[in-house]
Design a protein around this motif. Structure first.
Motif: not given
Lengths: 246, 213
Positions: A56-58, B76
């Motif tokens: 997950d990037y965030e 995300s």
């Protein structure tokens, strides 16, 4: 803890972020590395927001920002595929001031994390911590077997070559496993000395562990450097005390 | 003739629809040579994109704003390698489209920027059985169509046709990048799921352009 290690210190200047597809894998690796390096901030960034497998990037971005707060530098370790790609995407997007304090290590996740944590605990800088992670594979791989021990000499006496030597019997029932190996590596980081145990670098927790030393094993210690005598004295005391485990 | 923000929004919605529709096919393709999550990951990612679009209080001002929303959401929520790969593609494309409309040359710039993003993130080149094998011929065909004076919708169509051919051409390839490369020779004989989803997304762009005409 053993009392032989000064754990009352400033938090290490280098923090770790462990990025995995799995929340449990990241948390477990952080726990393992953290046990051996309590002075290091280790942030786990595993899995998706819903707890599923993935990256997950965030989540990774927040983990890096948290690790880098208070001016710390950060070494990031990743597991497979998208963990690497997503971390690279994060590092491309964050402020350059932050990105230059972060290294993405090309290292095995667990072994690299442990090596980096112990190195960071010893007060090493960013490049050194990243390098220790990246060398972890070599020091744990097949063929990286223990060297032959040095010959017996009178303990604590410097020989003509300036090397301080000592020999001790390992008392710990479980042998020189991860925790005592980390104690040794951390303790020796506090001395200006180069110390070898049975021919391997005693500042490397991985090299100590791969010795596979079991209870009753003979440990041959060799040290050089301005504080060689002090380092050997501290190490032999710790061995005699069973690293606080007996 | 140009394509506007409404086209971009329609493209994104159509992308979500086609990804959801082909979820099982993408899962099956990925099961053969990867870890079987590509269809589910893209479905989750684009479903999240739709939710973000629906939650917007005002329509995006530029095409780049639309593409950036897609980029950050996919990164995300997708979870697999497609997240940062598509995410970077949309992000670079967004940077190339800072205005409220694109002409044929703008469409080419969008596609070329997307391709550059995928190549930069995945460090892949053509012939390695990846998304690049769909995107690279697509960008090339788009540039040629634009140079020949085609309208934006025809430029996109040329890109989608080339992407379809490029995806199909991944079947005999042995993968040398990504999860499928773990299989070595056994990866030959299967359509690359990333190339297939790239084709679907470019075909969605054509459908949206046809509706805008």
């Amino acid at each position: 803890m053993t009392g032989t290690v000064d754990d009352v210190r400033e938090p290490a200047a280098v923090a770790l972020v462990l990025v995995s597809h799995s929340r449990e894998l990241a948390a477990g690796a952080a726990e393992l590395a953290g046990q051996m390096a309590p002075g290091v901030l280790i942030v786990a960034a595993g899995g998706m927001a819903d707890g599923g497998l993935g990256t997950d990037y965030e989540h990774i971005e927040q983990a890096i920002e948290r690790a880098a707060s208070d001016g710390r530098s950060v070494v990031v370790l990743t597991d497979l595929g998208s963990a690497v790609l997503t971390t690279e995407a994060v590092l491309e997007a964050v402020a350059p001031e932050l990105a230059q304090r972060v290294r993405l290590a090309d290292a095995p996740f667990v072994e690299g994390g442990v090596a980096a944590a112990v190195t960071a605990h010893g007060g090493a800088g960013l490049d050194e911590v990243a390098a220790s992670a990246e060398h972890a594979a070599a020091s744990f791989g097949p063929g990286a077997s223990a060297a032959v021990g040095a010959p017996e000499v009178a303990p604590g006496e410097a020989t003509d070559d300036g090397v301080v030597r000592a020999s001790r019997t390992l008392l710990n029932p479980l042998g020189l496993h991860a925790r005592p190996a980390a104690v040794v590596a951390r303790m020796l980081a506090g001395y200006d000395a180069t110390v070898a145990v049975n021919g391997v670098n005693a500042a490397s927790v991985l090299e100590l562990m791969k010795l596979g030393a079991t209870q009753g094993a003979q440990l041959q210690i060799e040290a050089s450097g301005t504080q060689a005598r002090e380092a050997v004295a501290a190490l032999t005391d710790a061995i005699d005390a069973g690293f606080g485990e007996i | 003739m140009t394509l506007d923000v409404a086209w971009a929004v329609d493209w994104v919605r159509a992308s979500a629809a086609t990804v959801v529709e082909h979820r099982d096919e993408l899962v099956e393709l990925d099961r053969q040579i990867g870890d079987g999550d590509h269809g589910e990951n893209l479905k989750r990612g684009f479903t999240a994109v739709l939710a973000k679009l629906d939650a917007l209080e005002a329509p995006p001002a530029t095409i780049g704003d639309v593409l950036k929303l897609v980029a950050t959401t996919l990164m995300s929520t997708v979870g697999g390698a497609a997240g940062p790969l598509y995410g970077t593609a949309y992000l670079r494309a967004a940077k190339a489209c800072g205005s409220s409309s694109v002409d044929s040359a703008g469409v080419v710039a969008l596609l070329e920027a997307g391709l550059e993003g995928i190549v930069a993130r995945g460090k892949a080149t053509t012939g390695e059985k990846t998304m690049v094998d769909a995107w690279s011929p697509a960008a090339e065909a788009a540039a040629k169509a634009s140079a020949d004076g085609a309208q934006p919708a025809q430029v996109l169509e040329a890109a989608a046709v080339a992407a379809a051919a490029g995806a199909e051409a991944t079947v005999p390839l042995v993968a040398t990048k990504g999860r499928a490369s773990y299989l070595g020779e056994r990866s030959a004989g299967h359509l690359d799921p990333g190339a297939r989803s790239s084709q679907l997304i470019l075909e969605a762009a054509v459908a949206a352009a046809d509706r805008a005409a």
